[in-house]
Design a protein around this motif. Structure first.
Motif, mmCIF file in Angstrom:
data_model
loop_
_atom_site.group_PDB
_atom_site.id
_atom_site.type_symbol
_atom_site.label_atom_id
_atom_site.label_comp_id
_atom_site.label_asym_id
_atom_site.label_seq_id
_atom_site.Cartn_x
_atom_site.Cartn_y
_atom_site.Cartn_z
ATOM 1 N N CYS A 1 -10.561 -7.789 0.255
ATOM 2 C CA CYS A 1 -9.975 -6.108 0.267
ATOM 3 C C CYS A 1 -11.571 -5.374 0.773
ATOM 4 C CB CYS A 1 -10.151 -5.998 -2.211
ATOM 5 S SG CYS A 1 -11.940 -6.340 -2.025
ATOM 6 N N GLU A 2 -11.685 -5.635 0.769
ATOM 7 C CA GLU A 2 -12.743 -4.672 1.735
ATOM 8 C C GLU A 2 -12.946 -4.407 2.923
ATOM 9 O OE1 GLU A 2 -17.817 -4.978 2.145
ATOM 10 O OE2 GLU A 2 -16.944 -6.536 2.976
ATOM 11 N N CYS B 1 -12.723 6.328 -2.728
ATOM 12 C CA CYS B 1 -11.076 5.512 -3.067
ATOM 13 C C CYS B 1 -9.649 5.954 -3.051
ATOM 14 C CB CYS B 1 -11.723 5.228 -4.379
ATOM 15 S SG CYS B 1 -10.013 3.929 -5.157
ATOM 16 N N CYS C 1 -5.719 -2.967 -1.327
ATOM 17 C CA CYS C 1 -6.333 -3.838 -2.385
ATOM 18 C C CYS C 1 -5.807 -4.794 -2.516
ATOM 19 C CB CYS C 1 -7.756 -3.133 -2.259
ATOM 20 S SG CYS C 1 -7.620 -2.251 -3.860
ATOM 21 N N VAL D 1 -17.016 -0.803 -6.368
ATOM 22 C CA VAL D 1 -15.587 0.449 -5.719
ATOM 23 C C VAL D 1 -16.810 1.884 -6.207
ATOM 24 C CG1 VAL D 1 -14.129 1.411 -6.613
ATOM 25 C CG2 VAL D 1 -13.972 0.115 -6.787
ATOM 26 N N CYS E 1 -9.565 -1.623 3.055
ATOM 27 C CA CYS E 1 -9.590 -0.901 2.858
ATOM 28 C C CYS E 1 -10.100 0.016 3.460
ATOM 29 C CB CYS E 1 -11.010 -0.984 1.510
ATOM 30 S SG CYS E 1 -10.776 0.681 0.806
ATOM 31 N N GLU F 1 0.814 -1.318 -0.540
ATOM 32 C CA GLU F 1 0.299 -0.081 0.215
ATOM 33 C C GLU F 1 1.218 1.233 0.108
ATOM 34 O OE1 GLU F 1 -3.099 2.184 2.931
ATOM 35 O OE2 GLU F 1 -2.377 -0.025 3.432
ATOM 36 N N LEU G 1 -14.384 -0.029 -0.871
ATOM 37 C CA LEU G 1 -14.528 -1.486 -1.483
ATOM 38 C C LEU G 1 -15.747 -1.717 -0.440
ATOM 39 C CD1 LEU G 1 -10.926 -1.752 -2.234
ATOM 40 C CD2 LEU G 1 -12.528 -2.468 -3.993
#
Length: 136
Positions: free
Chosen positions: A79-80, A107, A113, A102, A83, A34, A88
């Motif tokens: 991913c959810e 975002c 993610c 998304v 985040c 990230e 997400l």
């Protein structure tokens, strides 16, 4: 990017090691981790490439591709979970599966993610100027 001289100072300064010089021409982000938006790359850059006043610093959003497990009935949602912006979201669909969506407005394009996705279904791309939120 027209000001980038491919000196590599940004890549050397990046604590996440996600910047590299592509083809000797300019820096690119490789989302193996990230981006924390720490600004080390901008501070190390001798050229006027980075704009520290932008928040987020670039126009980029996550995009969930067809390889996502959720529409195939395989619960994942990694991913959810990762985040921080909550951009997400798994949206339930008729038939018991879910579709990852998304929210482009939320975002930040940090890429958290991307490496967490076991299906390699997420990429970072330029946002769609015609839609604020989209289903993958």
């Amino acid at each position: 990017m027209e000001h980038c001289t491919a000196c590599g100072a940004c890549a050397e300064a990046c604590p996440q090691n996600i910047l590299r010089i592509a083809g000797g021409r300019h820096a690119v982000i490789d989302f193996t981790a990230e981006c924390t938006f720490c600004g080390a790359c901008a501070e190390a850059c001798p050229e006027e490439v980075f704009d520290l006043k932008r928040d987020p610093p670039w126009e980029a959003v996550a995009s969930v591709g067809e390889g996502c497990f959720e529409p195939r009935g395989i619960a994942c949602r990694a991913c959810e979970d990762v985040c921080e912006a909550r951009a997400l979201r798994a949206r339930p669909q008729l038939g018991g599966t879910a579709v990852m969506t998304v929210d482009e407005e939320s975002c930040t394009g940090c890429g958290a993610c991307v490496p967490i996705c076991p299906a390699n279904a997420i990429t970072i791309r330029q946002p769609d100027p015609h839609r604020r939120s989209h289903a993958a």
